[in-house]
Design a protein around this motif. Structure first.
Motif, PDB file in Angstrom:
ATOM      1  N   SER A 215      -3.892   8.205   2.308  1.00 30.16           N
ATOM      2  CA  SER A 215      -4.475   7.281   3.279  1.00 30.16           C
ATOM      3  C   SER A 215      -3.895   5.884   3.064  1.00 30.16           C
ATOM      4  O   SER A 215      -3.657   5.460   1.933  1.00 30.16           O
ATOM      5  CB  SER A 215      -5.987   7.236   3.081  1.00 30.16           C
ATOM      6  N   ASP A 216      -3.685   5.183   4.173  1.00 29.95           N
ATOM      7  CA  ASP A 216      -3.148   3.821   4.117  1.00 29.95           C
ATOM      8  C   ASP A 216      -4.087   2.867   3.391  1.00 29.95           C
ATOM      9  O   ASP A 216      -3.691   1.781   3.005  1.00 29.95           O
ATOM     10  CB  ASP A 216      -2.980   3.286   5.552  1.00 29.95           C
ATOM     11  N   TYR A 217      -5.353   3.269   3.264  1.00 27.56           N
ATOM     12  CA  TYR A 217      -6.343   2.327   2.749  1.00 27.56           C
ATOM     13  C   TYR A 217      -6.601   2.502   1.260  1.00 27.56           C
ATOM     14  O   TYR A 217      -7.469   1.852   0.690  1.00 27.56           O
ATOM     15  CB  TYR A 217      -7.654   2.465   3.546  1.00 27.56           C
ATOM     16  N   LYS A 218      -5.861   3.415   0.635  1.00 24.73           N
ATOM     17  CA  LYS A 218      -6.051   3.577  -0.800  1.00 24.73           C
ATOM     18  C   LYS A 218      -5.377   2.421  -1.536  1.00 24.73           C
ATOM     19  O   LYS A 218      -4.350   1.894  -1.096  1.00 24.73           O
ATOM     20  CB  LYS A 218      -5.460   4.907  -1.267  1.00 24.73           C
TER      21      LYS A 218
ATOM     22  N   PRO B  86     -14.367  -3.684  13.955  1.00 28.53           N
ATOM     23  CA  PRO B  86     -13.044  -3.845  13.348  1.00 28.53           C
ATOM     24  C   PRO B  86     -12.112  -2.768  13.858  1.00 28.53           C
ATOM     25  O   PRO B  86     -12.549  -1.686  14.225  1.00 28.53           O
ATOM     26  CB  PRO B  86     -13.308  -3.670  11.852  1.00 28.53           C
ATOM     27  N   LEU B  87     -10.815  -3.079  13.878  1.00 22.32           N
ATOM     28  CA  LEU B  87      -9.830  -2.094  14.337  1.00 22.32           C
ATOM     29  C   LEU B  87      -8.666  -2.066  13.348  1.00 22.32           C
ATOM     30  O   LEU B  87      -8.351  -3.080  12.730  1.00 22.32           O
ATOM     31  CB  LEU B  87      -9.297  -2.492  15.724  1.00 22.32           C
ATOM     32  N   PRO B  88      -8.040  -0.907  13.189  1.00 19.03           N
ATOM     33  CA  PRO B  88      -6.867  -0.851  12.317  1.00 19.03           C
ATOM     34  C   PRO B  88      -5.671  -1.515  13.007  1.00 19.03           C
ATOM     35  O   PRO B  88      -5.505  -1.383  14.222  1.00 19.03           O
ATOM     36  CB  PRO B  88      -6.643   0.657  12.139  1.00 19.03           C
ATOM     37  N   VAL B  89      -4.883  -2.266  12.212  1.00 17.05           N
ATOM     38  CA  VAL B  89      -3.692  -2.894  12.809  1.00 17.05           C
ATOM     39  C   VAL B  89      -2.417  -2.385  12.154  1.00 17.05           C
ATOM     40  O   VAL B  89      -1.350  -2.958  12.336  1.00 17.05           O
ATOM     41  CB  VAL B  89      -3.757  -4.436  12.719  1.00 17.05           C
ATOM     42  N   GLY B  90      -2.547  -1.288  11.372  1.00 16.32           N
ATOM     43  CA  GLY B  90      -1.375  -0.725  10.701  1.00 16.32           C
ATOM     44  C   GLY B  90      -1.213  -1.282   9.298  1.00 16.32           C
ATOM     45  O   GLY B  90      -1.872  -2.268   8.937  1.00 16.32           O
ATOM     46  N   THR B 121      -2.668 -12.973   6.505  1.00 18.11           N
ATOM     47  CA  THR B 121      -2.543 -13.264   7.935  1.00 18.11           C
ATOM     48  C   THR B 121      -3.010 -12.093   8.787  1.00 18.11           C
ATOM     49  O   THR B 121      -3.619 -12.289   9.835  1.00 18.11           O
ATOM     50  CB  THR B 121      -1.060 -13.558   8.296  1.00 18.11           C
ATOM     51  N   GLY B 122      -2.690 -10.888   8.311  1.00 20.83           N
ATOM     52  CA  GLY B 122      -3.019  -9.700   9.096  1.00 20.83           C
ATOM     53  C   GLY B 122      -2.341  -9.758  10.447  1.00 20.83           C
ATOM     54  O   GLY B 122      -1.140 -10.005  10.549  1.00 20.83           O
TER      55      GLY B 122
END
Lengths: 806, 246
Positions: A215-218, B86-90, B121-122
């Motif tokens: 997962s990208d969030y790990k 919230p939303l994922p932005v990659g 910054t995101g």
């Protein structure tokens, strides 16, 4: 045609399926780590029960060419084990987003379906064997369960050598080997071809097939996204994949609880990750203590303000930052206890140049052991015992440990630590701060209970708790805190802008001065817990604060049903409630498991073909089969799980415990099953023996095991095997006895009975955790005994009264 | 000739239709945005959020109403851009819930002419919001592609005044400081001491705390005139863990 039951194939396939189940837990810990991943696995296991329904429905066709069906199903398992996992991990599922985006449930459902397939395949093959060879059920069950035992042991051994992704190849190979063994007697050519495929095939898979897509969030994924960050070293063991990361451009900096008044942060560090989640950092150390000065500015440094050249015991030493903290404060001697050998080995070997090998210093002694076991066996007295903060903030904040048993923070655990304190010695425990306060207050309540259990009349005089903005440290003194020590606590907090939660004599005016909260629930809570209305406070608090015990070791389970409407209301108003997901997910899993089970158990009754076949069976069997096999499936797991946990604590090593206890349970149950072939169908003594032994163990085992915790590991393992053996031996009998009785009179019911048992096992695993959270593990065993009573009463025999318990 | 005129005519009609559709889409977006702002304002009142305790500063709400959030989210999520979540932005990063963005901005108490530093910054949304308030913003992002995309986006949307940088936020940006406000959106186990040094006396720092998608608390650091630091820990929602007497 006199065919022999495929015992070897059944054993190998069963080993593969159990290894796959355990491996999936490891694989999902690496790629996903969230409760929702485990939820998917629990649903997938329903595939085992579903195979019973499938074979019931397609019995004639599957049994007509049973060997071909078995080979196809086993080979299907081998392929699906790899392919379905590869597909499941690539689905765009993000558990963290589930509260915001209901569409995530669609991805989750797709994972369910994918993982369901391999279990359905393996179990279909097994169920075909049971249905085809009704006369050899004890032998088949013996091979099945014996194979499962070997599978669990084999996987543990394999995980020392292989990365979990490579172990997936092994499972695939075992599945193909089972297909080869089944095919061999009928077709040497097919058998050989499958055998060759089993040996070579899995290792020829393209790398992408077994690549782990995290997962990208790990934490690890995030760390490696930084330019020039790279993996320096990695070690694997069944406890986890330990990874060290260097990031030269943007160094990692880990200093939890650092005061805002600290002028400097940590020196150069390497990130340390276990299964992709932060597990501390390796701090650069060349023997010079000056760069470690920052360690004096954390809440965990408080005890050093009260002690001179202490002898320190660090429990959960990990990468060594607590050890360095002790050295920086002039500790006389440090004993460092770490359960995962791979972590200390990484620090000492691969990273030796960076870490300065802290565990090799003459004043530091490393012990590779689990904290409770080490403390029980130790005869030394320590001036300070530090319980390190090892879990990552993210995991803690997301409530990821909420369903895990944790034997570090129970009343008995704190008591054991206190026993090892020299007079005037301190026990210090640091936790992350959560808002509203949960673990800190529960720790406080647990400490009070432990002190009271030792006969301390005024626990408040031996306790100190302070908090920074993200960590809180609790201190228990073996004795009463003196005025000078209390003054030192005040001074320490003032200097570092930490807040005092509790110290004897604190007034409201002294609390909530630096890290200001709208309401200081820490101060109010600790005061209430020390006051006469403690129970009332615990009852009224919206999170669970009851002290955790060895019987209910769910320290991180804070959910209360009473709070749910308010949490849902917050969500409906657009806010995100402070919810630990573990418990709701468990309930969700249970509902799903019950719903799917009921549906698939009842499905054969709704279809005309099977209704006709069932109609040929005696009515009493039709009634008793579901009750008997439901009771057995529930009962077996409800005994196995609590004892697994009890012995895990006793053996004090998660790996030895899992290996010894699980394998003993399964292997002795396998032997019991073989023995059942010699029993009269009317024999009821195994049920009585199970009930008697289980109740005896519930009554005496906790105290006996606690008193023997200090024995040498070899003796403890032997004792565990001796204690598990008779119980497991008896537990192995009722299932083959019952199934053989069904096979003899109504063969059409065999796969149905087998499936019911499979469903019940999954439901029982979830239910046992739920009951243990609320009523303790002893209550789960008592419930299991009742279930075995019901099973004895409802034994599937032909004549009414034949099955009545004596 | 006639055919050419016909084609031109059709082209004009087509362009007009496309423009019309664009205007309609923009209007729809604007409507959604206003609805989102109204929801954020109502939530803040409901949860007694914001510095005044009774809601979010009107300037912040107005700026939120001008900011095209749909430009800051991946194109596949544009339809959800004005949902209050919230939303994922990659790259494992998120754009925070608009309510949380509003509360955090409100807590910074900044206005035209102030200076602000953002760590993380995101997508650039938070930086753009501060710029809308007239704040001179400097922002640092650790993940290179994300930083490049955000810088390009901010330029394209007319926020060229925002200073962007790729790199380590731990040491702040002393050349641009000291700052009236600092926002640390990248998770940290501790508050980087260099950032505290770059905060002006009377300045404020906000740090959202929690795993991705789950802002559980907001930490506000205030630097008093004498240089001492005071922190406040706030929950973005009202949740009293105890009810009833005492």
């Amino acid at each position: 045609m006199n065919e022999r039951p495929p015992l070897a194939a059944v054993a190998v396939l069963s080993a593969a399926a159990l290894a796959y189940e355990l491996l999936l837990l490891r694989l999902f810990a690496i790629v996903q780590w969230h409760h929702f991943a485990y939820l998917a696995i629990s649903v997938a296991l329903l595939g085992i029960g579903a195979a019973g329904s499938l074979v019931t429905l397609a019995r004639r066709r599957l049994l007509a060419a049973w060997r071909r069906s078995f080979v196809l199903a086993a080979a299907g398992f081998a392929i699906a084990a790899v392919a379905c996992f590869a597909a499941a991990e690539r689905l765009p599922f993000n558990a963290l987003e589930i509260a915001w985006n209901p569409r995530q449930f669609v991805a989750l459902a797709a994972i369910y379906v994918l993982l369901f397939i391999p279990f359905l395949s393996a179990a279909t093959a097994l169920c075909i064997a049971y249905s085809r060879f009704g006369g050899a059920i004890p032998q088949l069950y013996g091979a099945d369960i014996f194979g499962a035992g070997l599978g669990s042991l084999g996987l543990l051994a394999a995980l020392f050598l292989l990365h979990p992704a490579e172990a997936l190849c092994l499972v695939c190979g075992l599945g193909l080997a089972a297909a080869a063994l089944a095919a061999w007697p009928a077709s040497r050519r097919l058998g050989s071809a499958l055998g060759l495929l089993a040996l070579a095939g899995p290792w020829l898979l393209p790398a992408a097939a077994i690549e782990l897509v995290s997962s990208d969030y790990k934490d690890l994924s995030q760390a490696l996204r930084v330019k020039e960050a790279r993996v320096l070293a990695q070690r694997v063991s069944p406890l986890g994949v330990v990874t060290a990361v260097a990031s030269p451009l943007v160094p990692l900096r880990h200093a939890p609880g650092l005061s805002l008044n600290a002028g400097d942060g940590p020196p150069a560090q390497l990130g340390l990750f276990v299964d992709g989640q932060t597990a501390g950092a390796v701090t650069h150390f060349d023997g010079s203590l000056a760069p470690l000065a920052y360690l004096a500015h954390t809440t965990a440094a408080l005890p050093y303000r009260l002690l001179q050249r202490p002898r320190v015991l660090v429990l959960g030493a990990g990468a060594g930052s607590d050890v360095l903290q002790a050295l920086a404060h002039g500790a006389r001697r440090v004993d460092a206890v770490e359960a995962d050998r791979q972590i200390s080995a990484l620090v000492q070997e691969e990273l030796a140049n960076f870490s300065g090998r802290p565990y090799s210093r003459p004043d530091v002694h490393l012990h590779v052991a689990e904290a409770r076991g080490f403390v029980a066996a130790s005869r030394d007295d320590f001036d300070l015992i530090q319980l390190a903060l090892l879990d990552s903030f993210g995991a803690s904040a997301a409530g990821l440990g909420s369903l895990n048993e944790n034997h570090l923070y129970t009343v008995e655990a704190l008591d054991a630590y206190l026993q090892r304190l020299a007079p005037g010695g301190l026990l210090a425990v640091t936790r992350w701060v959560s808002l509203p306060p949960r673990d800190s207050l529960r720790l406080f309540a647990t400490a009070i209970a432990a002190l009271e259990g030792r006969g301390v009349a005024a626990p408040g005089r031996s306790l100190v708790m302070i908090r920074g903005w993200n960590t809180a440290t609790l201190m228990l003194k073996n004795g009463v805190l003196e005025a000078a020590e209390i003054a030192a606590v005040r001074d320490f907090c003032r200097q570092h802008s930490f807040d005092i939660v509790h110290v004897h004599g604190i007034t409201a005016a002294e609390a909530n001065l630096h890290n200001i909260q709208q309401r200081d629930d820490f101060f109010d809570g600790s005061r209430a817990l020390l006051g006469p209305a403690r129970q009332e406070f615990i009852d009224r608090y919206k999170f669970e604060l009851t002290p955790a015990t060895d019987d209910r070791p769910y320290f991180f389970h804070f959910f209360k049903w009473r709070t749910l409407p308010e949490l849902l209301d917050l969500r409906s108003r657009g806010g995100l409630p402070p919810l630990d997901w573990g418990y709701p997910v468990l309930i969700m899993a249970l509902f799903q498991a019950v719903a799917v089970s009921l549906l698939l158990i009842l499905l054969p009754l709704a279809l005309a073909d099977t209704r006709l076949a069932f109609g040929a069976a005696p009515a009493i069997l039709r009634r008793r089969v579901p009750v008997y096999f439901l009771a057995l499936g529930l009962g077996f797991m409800a005994i196995e799980i609590p004892f697994l946990q009890r012995f895990s604590l006793f053996l004090s090593h998660p790996l030895y415990a899992a290996a010894v206890v699980l394998a003993s349970f399964l292997i002795f149950a396998g032997l019991g099953a073989r023995f059942a072939a010699r029993l009269q169908p009317a024999a009821r003594w195994p049920f009585a023996a199970i009930a008697g032994l289980a109740l005896l163990y519930v009554a005496v085992l906790p105290s006996v095991l606690a008193s023997l915790m200090g024995l040498a590991q070899g003796w403890k393992i032997l004792l565990t095997i001796l204690l598990v053996a008779p119980l497991a031996f008896c537990l192995g009998m009722p299932f083959p006895l019952g199934l053989a009785a069904v096979a003899g009179r109504a063969a059409a019911l065999v796969p149905w009975a087998w499936g019911i048992n499979g469903f019940a096992s999954v439901v029982a695993t979830l239910l046992a955790t739920l009951l243990a959270i609320h009523w303790g593990q002893s209550a789960v065993v008592v419930a299991a005994v009742l279930l075995y009573g019901i099973a004895a009463w409802q034994f599937p025999s032909q004549a009414p009264g034949d099955g009545e318990a004596p | 000739m006639k055919a050419g005129r016909n084609i031109c005519g059709w082209l004009l009609v087509a362009i007009a239709l496309v423009c019309d559709a664009c205007i309609a889409a923009d209007e729809a977006m604007a409507k959604e945005r206003q609805a989102m702002v109204a929801e954020v304002a109502a939530m803040a009142r409901d949860f007694h959020a914001g510095t005044a305790g009774g809601g979010i500063d009107a300037h912040v709400l107005a700026a939120l109403g001008r900011l095209p959030r749909h430009e800051f989210v991946p194109s596949t999520l544009r339809a959800s851009a004005y949902e209050n979540r919230p939303l994922p932005v990659g790259y494992g990063q998120t754009i925070s819930q608009p309510y949380i963005v509003a509360v955090m901005t409100d807590l910074l108490r900044v206005g035209a002419g102030d200076t602000a530093l953002e760590i993380g910054t995101g997508s650039g949304y938070q930086a753009a919001l501060l710029a809308e308030l007239g704040v001179k913003v400097s922002t640092i992002e650790i993940v290179e592609p994300l930083a490049r995309e955000a810088a390009e986006r901010l330029r394209r949307l007319g926020y060229g005044g925002i200073a962007t940088r790729i790199g380590d936020g731990y040491h702040g940006w002393p050349e641009q400081g000291p700052f009236d406000a600092i926002m640390v959106t990248a998770a940290a186990s501790h508050v980087p001491p260099p950032l505290l040094r770059q905060l002006k006396s009377g300045g404020r720092m906000v740090i959202p705390v929690g795993p991705p998608f789950q802002t559980q608390q907001l930490m506000l650091v205030e630097k008093r005139a004498d240089g001492t630091l005071l922190t406040r820990q706030l929950m973005p929602v009202i949740f009293v863990p105890l009810t009833g007497g005492h």
